[in-house]
Design a protein around this motif. Sequence first.
Motif, PDB file in Angstrom:
ATOM      1  N   MET A 155      77.933  94.085  43.446  1.00  0.00           N
ATOM      2  CA  MET A 155      77.321  95.358  43.812  1.00  0.00           C
ATOM      3  C   MET A 155      75.896  95.101  44.267  1.00  0.00           C
ATOM      4  N   PRO A 156      75.455  95.701  45.409  1.00  0.00           N
ATOM      5  CA  PRO A 156      74.081  95.538  45.838  1.00  0.00           C
ATOM      6  C   PRO A 156      73.107  95.984  44.766  1.00  0.00           C
ATOM      7  N   ARG A 157      71.940  95.303  44.757  1.00  0.00           N
ATOM      8  CA  ARG A 157      70.973  95.564  43.703  1.00  0.00           C
ATOM      9  C   ARG A 157      70.519  97.022  43.686  1.00  0.00           C
ATOM     10  N   HIS A 158      70.385  97.625  44.898  1.00  0.00           N
ATOM     11  CA  HIS A 158      69.900  98.998  44.883  1.00  0.00           C
ATOM     12  C   HIS A 158      70.911  99.952  44.264  1.00  0.00           C
ATOM     13  N   HIS A 159      72.223  99.611  44.352  1.00  0.00           N
ATOM     14  CA  HIS A 159      73.229 100.434  43.693  1.00  0.00           C
ATOM     15  C   HIS A 159      73.091 100.310  42.180  1.00  0.00           C
ATOM     16  N   ALA A 160      72.849  99.097  41.695  1.00  0.00           N
ATOM     17  CA  ALA A 160      72.657  98.895  40.261  1.00  0.00           C
ATOM     18  C   ALA A 160      71.421  99.650  39.782  1.00  0.00           C
ATOM     19  N   SER A 161      70.359  99.579  40.558  1.00  0.00           N
ATOM     20  CA  SER A 161      69.131 100.280  40.170  1.00  0.00           C
ATOM     21  C   SER A 161      69.342 101.781  40.121  1.00  0.00           C
ATOM     22  N   ASP A 162      70.128 102.297  41.073  1.00  0.00           N
ATOM     23  CA  ASP A 162      70.406 103.734  41.090  1.00  0.00           C
ATOM     24  C   ASP A 162      71.199 104.139  39.850  1.00  0.00           C
ATOM     25  N   LEU A 163      72.206 103.340  39.491  1.00  0.00           N
ATOM     26  CA  LEU A 163      72.988 103.642  38.287  1.00  0.00           C
ATOM     27  C   LEU A 163      72.099 103.609  37.044  1.00  0.00           C
ATOM     28  N   ALA A 164      71.239 102.581  36.946  1.00  0.00           N
ATOM     29  CA  ALA A 164      70.353 102.476  35.788  1.00  0.00           C
ATOM     30  C   ALA A 164      69.408 103.673  35.722  1.00  0.00           C
ATOM     31  N   HIS A 165      68.917 104.104  36.888  1.00  0.00           N
ATOM     32  CA  HIS A 165      68.019 105.263  36.922  1.00  0.00           C
ATOM     33  C   HIS A 165      68.741 106.529  36.469  1.00  0.00           C
ATOM     34  N   ARG A 166      69.974 106.723  36.963  1.00  0.00           N
ATOM     35  CA  ARG A 166      70.741 107.910  36.587  1.00  0.00           C
ATOM     36  C   ARG A 166      71.069 107.897  35.098  1.00  0.00           C
ATOM     37  N   LEU A 167      71.404 106.717  34.561  1.00  0.00           N
ATOM     38  CA  LEU A 167      71.644 106.621  33.122  1.00  0.00           C
ATOM     39  C   LEU A 167      70.369 106.941  32.344  1.00  0.00           C
ATOM     40  N   GLY A 168      69.222 106.480  32.865  1.00  0.00           N
ATOM     41  CA  GLY A 168      67.955 106.740  32.199  1.00  0.00           C
ATOM     42  C   GLY A 168      67.629 108.214  32.095  1.00  0.00           C
ATOM     43  N   GLU A 169      68.115 109.013  33.049  1.00  0.00           N
ATOM     44  CA  GLU A 169      67.892 110.451  32.991  1.00  0.00           C
ATOM     45  C   GLU A 169      68.601 111.088  31.801  1.00  0.00           C
ATOM     46  N   HIS A 170      69.588 110.371  31.261  1.00  0.00           N
ATOM     47  CA  HIS A 170      70.348 110.856  30.097  1.00  0.00           C
ATOM     48  C   HIS A 170      70.302 109.795  28.994  1.00  0.00           C
ATOM     49  N   ALA A 171      69.117 109.208  28.790  1.00  0.00           N
ATOM     50  CA  ALA A 171      69.003 108.051  27.903  1.00  0.00           C
ATOM     51  C   ALA A 171      69.510 108.333  26.494  1.00  0.00           C
ATOM     52  N   GLU A 172      69.157 109.496  25.952  1.00  0.00           N
ATOM     53  CA  GLU A 172      69.590 109.764  24.581  1.00  0.00           C
ATOM     54  C   GLU A 172      71.100 109.908  24.488  1.00  0.00           C
ATOM     55  N   ALA A 173      71.714 110.558  25.487  1.00  0.00           N
ATOM     56  CA  ALA A 173      73.172 110.696  25.480  1.00  0.00           C
ATOM     57  C   ALA A 173      73.837 109.328  25.574  1.00  0.00           C
ATOM     58  N   VAL A 174      73.292 108.430  26.397  1.00  0.00           N
ATOM     59  CA  VAL A 174      73.836 107.071  26.507  1.00  0.00           C
ATOM     60  C   VAL A 174      73.745 106.366  25.152  1.00  0.00           C
ATOM     61  N   CYS A 175      72.583 106.484  24.512  1.00  0.00           N
ATOM     62  CA  CYS A 175      72.407 105.817  23.218  1.00  0.00           C
ATOM     63  C   CYS A 175      73.345 106.382  22.157  1.00  0.00           C
ATOM     64  N   ARG A 176      73.502 107.694  22.118  1.00  0.00           N
ATOM     65  CA  ARG A 176      74.402 108.285  21.140  1.00  0.00           C
ATOM     66  C   ARG A 176      75.839 107.829  21.350  1.00  0.00           C
ATOM     67  N   HIS A 177      76.190 107.569  22.609  1.00  0.00           N
ATOM     68  CA  HIS A 177      77.560 107.170  22.939  1.00  0.00           C
ATOM     69  C   HIS A 177      77.809 105.691  22.651  1.00  0.00           C
ATOM     70  N   TYR A 178      76.906 104.813  23.139  1.00  0.00           N
ATOM     71  CA  TYR A 178      77.153 103.370  23.067  1.00  0.00           C
ATOM     72  C   TYR A 178      76.413 102.678  21.915  1.00  0.00           C
ATOM     73  N   LEU A 179      75.387 103.318  21.385  1.00  0.00           N
ATOM     74  CA  LEU A 179      74.636 102.751  20.257  1.00  0.00           C
ATOM     75  C   LEU A 179      74.688 103.743  19.098  1.00  0.00           C
ATOM     76  N   SER A 180      75.903 104.097  18.715  1.00  0.00           N
ATOM     77  CA  SER A 180      76.120 105.188  17.761  1.00  0.00           C
ATOM     78  C   SER A 180      75.637 104.867  16.356  1.00  0.00           C
ATOM     79  N   ASN A 181      75.374 103.589  16.058  1.00  0.00           N
ATOM     80  CA  ASN A 181      74.870 103.237  14.732  1.00  0.00           C
ATOM     81  C   ASN A 181      73.361 103.401  14.610  1.00  0.00           C
ATOM     82  N   GLY A 182      72.716 103.839  15.685  1.00  0.00           N
ATOM     83  CA  GLY A 182      71.270 104.043  15.652  1.00  0.00           C
ATOM     84  C   GLY A 182      70.908 105.497  15.420  1.00  0.00           C
ATOM     85  N   ARG A 183      69.625 105.784  15.616  1.00  0.00           N
ATOM     86  CA  ARG A 183      69.160 107.163  15.462  1.00  0.00           C
ATOM     87  C   ARG A 183      67.871 107.342  16.256  1.00  0.00           C
TER      88      ARG A 183
END
Length: 346
Positions: A1-29
């Motif tokens: 995948m081109p780097r700019h596509h990866a950066s776009d995905l990372a940016h979009r995930l960052g807009e929902h950072a807490e939701a990502v963490c609750r989903h994939y890092l569920s043992n945290g807080r």
Amino acid sequence: MPRHHASDLAHRLGEHAEAVCRHYLSNGRRQGNYWTVGDVHNAPGRSMFVRLRPSPKGRPGKWTDAATGQHGDLLDVIRESLGLVDFKDVADEARAFLAMPLPEPDPRLSRAKSVPVPTGSPEASRRLFAMSQPILGTVVETYLRGRGITTLHGTGTLRFHPRCFYRPDDDGPTETWPAMIAAVTDLDGRFTGAHRTWLAPDGTGKAPVDTPRRAMGDLLGHAVRFGVPRNVMAAGEGIETTLSLRCAMPDMAMAAALSAAHLAAILFPPTLRRLYVIRDNDPAGDGARDTLIERAVEAGIEAIVLSPTMEDFNEDLCHLGLDALRASIADQLMRRDRFRYLTRAA
């Protein structure tokens, strides 16, 4: 995948950072503007910090493990927490997650989690899903693999709850069993309901209860979705049937409507041009097929039926094997789709 596509995905995930963490890092807080957890593999602890809000020090989604010096973004979190190797699988999982409902947490609810909601409502469904965890390494994965379903990337709409309440139909005492929780969403990714499959504690089958599958919330027209549909998608009744076909065509977007009646009423994405109807060999399946085809044709969508050799595609997968399943659907696909989806998966 081109780097700019990866950066776009990372940016979009960052807009929902807490939701990502609750989903994939569920043992945290959450602690202030950070999510803390043991490490990027979701171990309990507090040495890893994920930034949840933008600041002069960095963008949301950036993380550092104080114990090891590791750092990265939320794509790295998805890769490491799920044990993925190929970046394509990481990107597919990220896109599937972004297609799910991503509500910003309400601070009032975080301070008063006991606020009651109607039983069986979409909000109750959302809360149940939020309390669950990713399926890899759980009895849900054991159960699905026992059914021959090994293509598990991009299944962010499925989660595991270790002690899901089960209320018998005869008003007997409430029980708790492990369960597979599936998110039901509308075409815009908004959460409308959930589906529960109660499982045996070791994942070798369903729980020994009268009705091991139940849905809740607003289901009509909606579905459990795998992948983001564009001009081609497949739709079926059951989750396991749909996931079985997905093992043969992992790049095709698919949706499980959860019943024959709901399959007949499933809503069409505005970009859809061709719909593959995943058929079950029973009278209810035939009725759903006919109604869905009629609706698709009226909407200007080409509809093509995919029929199993046995009762359904999960039986085909379990008893005939993946190669035989691929062979059985090859002649049922449009030639362009056979090359686009089936050849690539082989």
